[in-house]
Write an enzyme that holds these catalytic residues in place. Structure first.
Site, short mmCIF file in Angstrom:
data_model
loop_
_atom_site.label_atom_id
_atom_site.label_comp_id
_atom_site.label_asym_id
_atom_site.label_seq_id
_atom_site.Cartn_x
_atom_site.Cartn_y
_atom_site.Cartn_z
N GLN A 114 44.09 15.45 35.51
CA GLN A 114 43.92 15.09 36.92
C GLN A 114 44.13 16.30 37.83
O GLN A 114 43.47 16.44 38.87
CB GLN A 114 44.92 13.98 37.29
CG GLN A 114 44.60 13.24 38.56
CD GLN A 114 43.56 12.15 38.38
OE1 GLN A 114 43.61 11.39 37.43
NE2 GLN A 114 42.60 12.07 39.28
N LYS A 129 49.73 10.92 37.33
CA LYS A 129 49.28 9.71 36.63
C LYS A 129 50.50 8.85 36.37
O LYS A 129 51.62 9.37 36.32
CB LYS A 129 48.62 10.07 35.29
CG LYS A 129 47.62 9.06 34.83
CD LYS A 129 46.30 9.24 35.54
CE LYS A 129 45.34 8.12 35.27
NZ LYS A 129 43.99 8.48 35.79
N ASP A 169 43.37 2.65 37.51
CA ASP A 169 42.84 3.22 36.27
C ASP A 169 42.67 2.02 35.34
O ASP A 169 42.55 0.88 35.84
CB ASP A 169 43.80 4.29 35.70
CG ASP A 169 43.16 5.14 34.60
OD1 ASP A 169 42.39 6.04 34.92
OD2 ASP A 169 43.42 4.89 33.40
#
Ligand code: NDP
Ligand code: 2IT
Length: 450
Positions: A114, A129, A169
Site C-alpha cells: 500500500q 492496512k 478490503d
C-alpha cells in the site's frame, strides 16, 4: 528475477530472519528489493540514509483483542490489527480486511504494498492496512454490527482524518464501514473523514464503490493503447472473484466493448459464453450475499464448475485476477499463456506468484502489478478525504474524470521509470521504482528519528 546486488541481498536476508514464518510479507519485500537494483546504482544517497532498511519495517503495528457477543449470548474473541506502515508522504491510508485467513504476515504485506501504491497515485497518502480473522459469511446482521462496533472501539484510539484513514478490503464494504464509522463518531464526538468508502448519505464519494474495478480497466486501456495501439474493444475477458473489485471491473470492461465470460468465488467459477449478465451477479452478491453458483441456476446456458482455480483454464485475451493473493500459480499462468492470453492486469493485491509473473515476462504478456493497476480504489478514497476536508462533493463525472487521469498517469510514470532505469516495459520494476522514489525522497528529507 533474483538478487544482483549484494547489499540488497543482505537487507533481504535480515528481513527473512526477523520475519521468519511470514511468507506473504517476505514475498512482497523480495519483489520490491529485487526491483531496486538499478536505483541502488543510480541513487547511492538513498542507500546512505538507511531508507531501504527502514522501509522493510512497519512504523507501528497495533494488535488487539476484539470481543463481542453472538446471537446465542455467547462471548466470541477475534484478533484485530492495524499496521501503520509508512507515513512519509501523508497520513496512514489503507483498507481493513475481515477474513478467517487474516494474520500479521498478510497485513504487513498489504501495508508494505500500500505504501508504494499510494505513492504511485501522486496523492498525499501514507500506507497502512488492518483487519481481523473474522468470518462474516456465517454471521447474522446483528453479529456483524456488534463485531464492527467492538473492532472500531479499539481502532478509534489510533485513527483520525489527519492520522490514519481506514477503508474497505476483502469482507469490508459499505455495510461494515457504516458500523465502524458510526462507532467512531459516537466515541470521538466528531463527524470527520476518518474512514473512506462511506455511504453517500454520510460523506462518501461518488465513484468510490466502482473505483478499483473501473480504475483497473482505465489502466488496461491506457497500457493497451500506448504499447500496442489496441483497446479492450472486442476482447474476451476472465475476471476472478465476484466481490467489489471484480463486479466493477466486469462492468467497465463490458462498457468498453469487451465480453466478460467467467467470474468466481472461493468455491468455484461460472462460465457464460454469451457474456456475464452483471445484473444477475449484483443481485446474488450485493443484495442476497449468496454464492456465485446461483448464477448458473438462473441464467440459461451458463455453467458452474466447483474449484476456483479452474477459472484460469478458460480461454481469454485478458485476465483480471480480482480475488486474493497468490491465486494464479505457475500452472495457471502456463494455461493462460497456452490459451493465448495477451494481458494480465492485477485487480487484487499480489494475486500472481513470482513464478507466474516470470512465465508472463518470458512470454511477453503485458502484465501489470496490483500496486499500479488496482490503485484506483485508494485514489478515489484520497479524493473522498479531499471532499470531506472541503465539506463539499464532486459529481460522478468529475470524480470519474480524475480517476481516469490518475490511472493513465500511474501507467506512464511506471513505464517511464522502467525505461529510465534500464528495464523498458517491465511494469513490475517501473512501478516499484516510481513508488519507491517519492517515499524515499520524503524519508530522506525528514531525517532519521532517534
Ligand atoms: P470482496 O470481499 O468484495 O470480494 C472478494 C472476492 O474474492 C470474493 O468473490 C471472494 O470469494 C474472493 N476470495 C476472497 N478470498 C479468497 C480466497 N482465499 N480464495 C478464493 N477466493 C477468495 O473484496 P474486494 O473485491 O474488495 O477485494 C478483492 C481483492 O482486491 C483483494 O485482493 C483486495 O486486497 C484487492 N483490492 C481491493 C480494493 C478495494 O477498494 N476494495 C482496492 C485495491 C485492491 P468468497 O465470497 O467465496 O470469499
Ligand atoms: O488495497 C487497497 O488499495 C484497498 N483496499 C483500498 C484502500 C483505501 O484506503 O481505499
Amino acid at each position: 528475477m533474483s538478487f544482483q546486488n549484494q547489499y540488497l541481498l543482505s537487507v533481504y536476508q535480515a528481513v527473512c530472519q526477523r520475519n521468519a514464518g511470514e511468507p506473504e510479507f517476505l514475498q512482497a519485500v523480495q519483489e520490491v528489493l529485487e526491483s531496486l537494483d538499478p536505483v541502488v546504482k543510480k541513487r547511492p544517497d538513498l542507500v546512505a540514509s538507511g531508507i531501504i532498511e527502514r522501509l522493510v519495517e512497519p512504523e507501528r503495528m497495533i494488535q488487539f483483542r476484539v470481543s463481542w457477543i453472538d446471537d446465542k449470548g455467547e462471548v466470541r474473541v477475534n484478533r484485530g490489527w492495524r499496521v501503520q506502515y509508512n507515513s512519509a508522504i501523508g497520513p496512514y491510508k489503507g483498507g481493513l480486511r475481515l477474513h478467517p485467513s487474516v494474520n500479521a504476515s498478510i497485513l504487513k504485506f498489504l501495508g508494505f504494498e500500500q505504501t508504494f501504491k499510494n505513492s504511485l497515485t501522486g496523492l498525499p497518502i501514507g500506507g497502512a492496512k488492518g483487519g481481523a480473522d473474522f468470518n462474516s459469511r456465517d454471521k447474522s446482521e446483528g453479529e456483524v454490527m456488534r463485531f464492527c462496533q467492538s473492532f472500531a472501539t479499539e481502532l478509534t484510539k489510533h485513527i483520525g482524518a489527519d492520522t490514519d484513514v481506514p477503508a474497505g478490503d476483502i469482507g469490508v464494504g459499505s455495510r461494515e464501514i457504516g458500523y465502524m464509522f458510526g462507532q467512531y463518531k459516537r466515541l470521538s464526538n466528531e463527524f470527520t473523514g476518518a474512514f473512506t468508502g462511506k455511504s453517500l448519505y454520510s460523506g462518501g464519494s461518488l465513484v468510490r464503490k466502482e473505483a478499483t474495478g473501473y480504475g483497473l480497466c482505465y489502466f488496461v486501456q491506457e497500457m493497451l493503447s500506448y504499447i500496442k495501439q489496441d483497446s479492450l474493444e472486442g476482447k474476451t475477458v476472465v475476471v476472478s472473484g465476484s466481490g467489489n473489485v471484480a463486479i466493477y471491473a466486469s462492468e467497465k470492461a463490458a462498457q468498453l466493448g469487451a465480453k466478460v465470460v467467467a467470474m468466481s468465488d472461493s468455491n468455484g467459477y461460472i462460465y457464460d459464453e454469451n457474456g456475464i449478465d452483471l445484473a444477475v451477479v449484483k443481485q446474488i452478491k450485493e443484495v442476497e450475499r449468496g454464492r456465485i453458483k446461483l448464477y448458473a441456476e438462473r441464467v440459461p446456458g451458463a455453467v458452474y464448475t466447483p474449484g476456483c482455480g479452474g477459472i484460469w483454464s478458460v480461454k481469454c485475451d485478458v485476465a483480471l485476477p480480482c480475488a486474493t493473493q497468490n491465486e494464479i500459480n505457475s500452472e495457471h499462468a502456463q494455461q493462460l499463456v497456452n490459451n493465448g492470453v495477451s494481458v494480465v492486469a492485477e485487480g487484487a493485491n499480489m494475486p500472481c506468484t513470482p513464478e507466474a509473473i516470470e512465465i508472463f515476462r518470458s512470454n511477453h504478456v503485458l502484465y501489470s502489478p496490483g500496486k499500479a493497476s488496482n490503485a484506483g480504489g485508494v485514489a478515489v478514497s484520497s479524493l473522498e478525504m479531499c471532499q470531506n476536508s472541503m465539506r463539499y462533493s464532486w459529481s460522478f463525472e468529475e470524480v470519474d474524470a480524475k480517476l481516469k487521469e490518475i490511472m493513465a498517469t500511474i501507467f506512464h510514470n511506471a513505464y517511464q521509470a522502467s525505461e529510465e532505469f534500464g528495464h523498458k516495459g517491465d511494469l513490475v520494476i517501473g512501478a516499484n521504482i516510481a513508488g519507491f522514489l517519492k517515499v524515499a525522497e520524503a524519508m530522506k528529507w525528514q531525517g532519521v528519528a532517534y
